[in-house]
Design a protein around this motif. Sequence first.
Motif, PDB file in Angstrom:
ATOM      1  N   PRO B  91       0.848  -1.192   0.000  1.00  0.00           N
ATOM      2  CA  PRO B  91       0.000   0.000   0.000  1.00  0.00           C
ATOM      3  C   PRO B  91       0.888   1.248   0.000  1.00  0.00           C
ATOM      4  CG  PRO B  91      -0.053  -1.092   2.144  1.00  0.00           C
ATOM      5  CD  PRO B  91       0.750  -1.969   1.238  1.00  0.00           C
ATOM      6  N   CYS B 113      -3.406   4.395  -1.852  1.00  0.00           N
ATOM      7  CA  CYS B 113      -4.510   4.017  -0.980  1.00  0.00           C
ATOM      8  C   CYS B 113      -4.947   5.184  -0.109  1.00  0.00           C
ATOM      9  CB  CYS B 113      -4.155   2.787  -0.142  1.00  0.00           C
ATOM     10  SG  CYS B 113      -2.700   2.984   0.852  1.00  0.00           S
ATOM     11  N   ASP B 114      -4.167   6.268  -0.130  1.00  0.00           N
ATOM     12  CA  ASP B 114      -4.577   7.466   0.583  1.00  0.00           C
ATOM     13  C   ASP B 114      -3.747   8.632   0.077  1.00  0.00           C
ATOM     14  OD1 ASP B 114      -5.383   8.001   4.139  1.00  0.00           O
ATOM     15  OD2 ASP B 114      -5.976   9.062   2.311  1.00  0.00           O
ATOM     16  N   HIS B 131      -4.509   0.501   6.129  1.00  0.00           N
ATOM     17  CA  HIS B 131      -4.307   0.178   4.723  1.00  0.00           C
ATOM     18  C   HIS B 131      -3.595  -1.149   4.564  1.00  0.00           C
ATOM     19  CE1 HIS B 131      -5.713   4.171   3.891  1.00  0.00           C
ATOM     20  NE2 HIS B 131      -4.776   4.685   4.646  1.00  0.00           N
ATOM     21  N   ARG B 134      -6.135  -3.817   5.625  1.00  0.00           N
ATOM     22  CA  ARG B 134      -7.175  -3.990   4.615  1.00  0.00           C
ATOM     23  C   ARG B 134      -6.668  -4.813   3.444  1.00  0.00           C
ATOM     24  NH1 ARG B 134      -7.990   1.063   3.452  1.00  0.00           N
ATOM     25  NH2 ARG B 134      -9.412   1.380   5.183  1.00  0.00           N
ATOM     26  N   LYS B 135      -5.520  -4.530   3.027  1.00  0.00           N
ATOM     27  CA  LYS B 135      -4.938  -5.252   1.906  1.00  0.00           C
ATOM     28  C   LYS B 135      -4.837  -6.736   2.204  1.00  0.00           C
ATOM     29  CE  LYS B 135      -1.641  -4.173  -1.663  1.00  0.00           C
ATOM     30  NZ  LYS B 135      -2.357  -3.201  -2.483  1.00  0.00           N
TER      31      LYS B 135
END
Lengths: 150, 549
Positions: B91, B113-114, B131, B134-135
């Motif tokens: 990420p 991702c952000d 992140h 989540r991945k």
Amino acid sequence: MDRNNSRRQLAAMKQSLFDQGHLDEQFIQLEELQDDANPNFVEEIVTLYYRDSSRLISSLEQTLERNPLDFNKLDTIMHQFKGSSSSIGAKKVKAESTLIREYCRTGNAEGCRKSFQQMKKEYVALRKRLENYFQLARQAGPMDRASRPK
Amino acid sequence: MDNGCFSSPRRDFPNGLRVLVVDDDPTWLKILEKMLKKCNYEVTTCCLARHALSLLRERKDGYDIVISDVNMPDMDGFKLLEHVGLEMDLPVIMMSVDGETSRVMKGVQHGACDYLLKPIRMKELRNIWQHVFRKRIHEVRDFENFESFESMHLMRNGSELSEEGNLFALEDMTSTKKRKDLDNKHDDKEFLDSSSSKKARVVWSVDLHQKFVKAVNQIGFDSKFLVKKYRLYLSRLQKDSEQKSSPSGMKHSDLPSKDVGNFNFPNSANKQQNDASIDRCNYSEGTLQHQNMETKSREGNPKGIVPHSTTAEKARPLTGNITDANIQPFAPLESERKRAAFDCTMSTPYSWTEIPKTQLKKEQKPVVHLEDNFNLLPFHGKKHNIQVDQSQSIASISSTPSISEKDVAACIETKPRFADYKKDYTSSVSSIRSSVDTFPFQPGSLIMMNDQPSQPISTTNFGLKTQSSNNLSCISDLESYQRNLLFGGEAASAAPLDEDLYFYWHNMNFGQPNIGMPEYYDPGLLTEVPNHLYDSADYLVIDQGLFIA
């Protein structure tokens, strides 16, 4: 006694920097990061900023001397300068940077140059005040936890 | 998903999250470093994008997340973002003092991702672990989806695959698809220690899954470890040529290599796994394989030959692994042809694993010497159980002579998928996974069923011999590529697998003339192959030059 005076003075200096819009919240963030592991963190950061920003300012001056003005290049350097100034919370300097970038975007050479002069003034003023501030801080001894300006 | 135990890599996640910060502004670099340290993260700073990339490359799996500035002198931040996403699949958070919508959008488009605006507050950094988490969750989910797909077909096996398998699977999932070269260095020792005897096919049961999850938790998201284990496993399998280590094969099922005629054989010797998809079939996991096949087909080489490049390299010598049986070489297969097949690079076979093509290329040069194996492979006459109904044209490679209904069903299920693929090589199924991996070559016959019911089915043993030397490299490649749902490569070795390899040969001739297909069907062609090599009873139709040398 002296120390207390120094501390009070220090607090007042800081307060005025905030009140006058030279510094913003970011400076507080830096103070909050300061701890035993890095007791002079804020000063170290500000010193890094001086070094970086001086370099950028000379570069800006060189670019502004050219005719015709290379707006792209100017904008690129301004972007860096703005980013750098945001690191210590140099509020006014940052605002001027935004203005210069806007002039670059519209191709206003005159506006760029004028704004740059203004920005440089702000920068020099801030730097002076911060240098005094840290000097006093060193004299006053280790600072207590960062206190937010009222 | 049952992730009750699926926590973080570390027991005290997100503490110790390994962050790489890239910014040309020295002031910000220092501030961020301090902030991240205060969040109890492990920070590495870098002021040059190129340097950051080399750090990431040299220490694969050394970082959990990357934070990078958008404007850098040596490389555009978006470019770095792309590289990281492609190569490392980590990420990436972008930062800038410029918050213009267009920039933010660009960042998101490039895969960030952000996107954080400077000045960055510490509270924003505190939550970056989400992140990473989540991945991983998504990866596991993919895995699970895959798994459920095959779950019904999976047979229960001792599953040596067990943890390793799981790990591998996870590795596949977590490893960047694009990951190019997984470290090849692995220590066999470690691997050997960890792997136990091969078990039968792995059955992806619920508890296997749990085991897997647990393993993942233990290992953490240290994919490097996984990869390593996988590699070790593969090499071990290779060593155990005598044993049927089908599991390894299984693993490879995911291999992109389009192995021709993958058979999964319990024999570890033949680790070739044709085509990951085939592996799947083998293990009745069919579904997996099918998936692979699909992917493979996608990648399909124009020649229609399943390039078994990747696997080829890795494939272990097939000989020897064939456990008993019916190893039916593909009659028409000539080693050369097979090689050719293998030489094709398999583009990432797995749809869900994004295996970079480059990797596949690496694996090319699988040397599959089918011929060699032929000798070794006992001629398994009886097997061919082409259990799979031709009509189903699902080739499942299974050690057991009789393909259980469900296996077939599994194969069938996947079948439709293949149809979708316009792969050149239909043989995706047959892709021989030379990848060493350890595909134990099943003594069983490899049955390739092709879509055309009328086609004769011949089972051939795939004596693909892949250069062992390639194994290692193959393995790494495989690892990276496959998301192997490691169905147990080990599982494959299970005794039950030794029987026949049912090779699902999806006759995917998408846009490709059925080259030589008829040939395959022609028994006459088979005459080239030593009689003992294949069971005259069944001839698998090998699509598109799978195996056929």
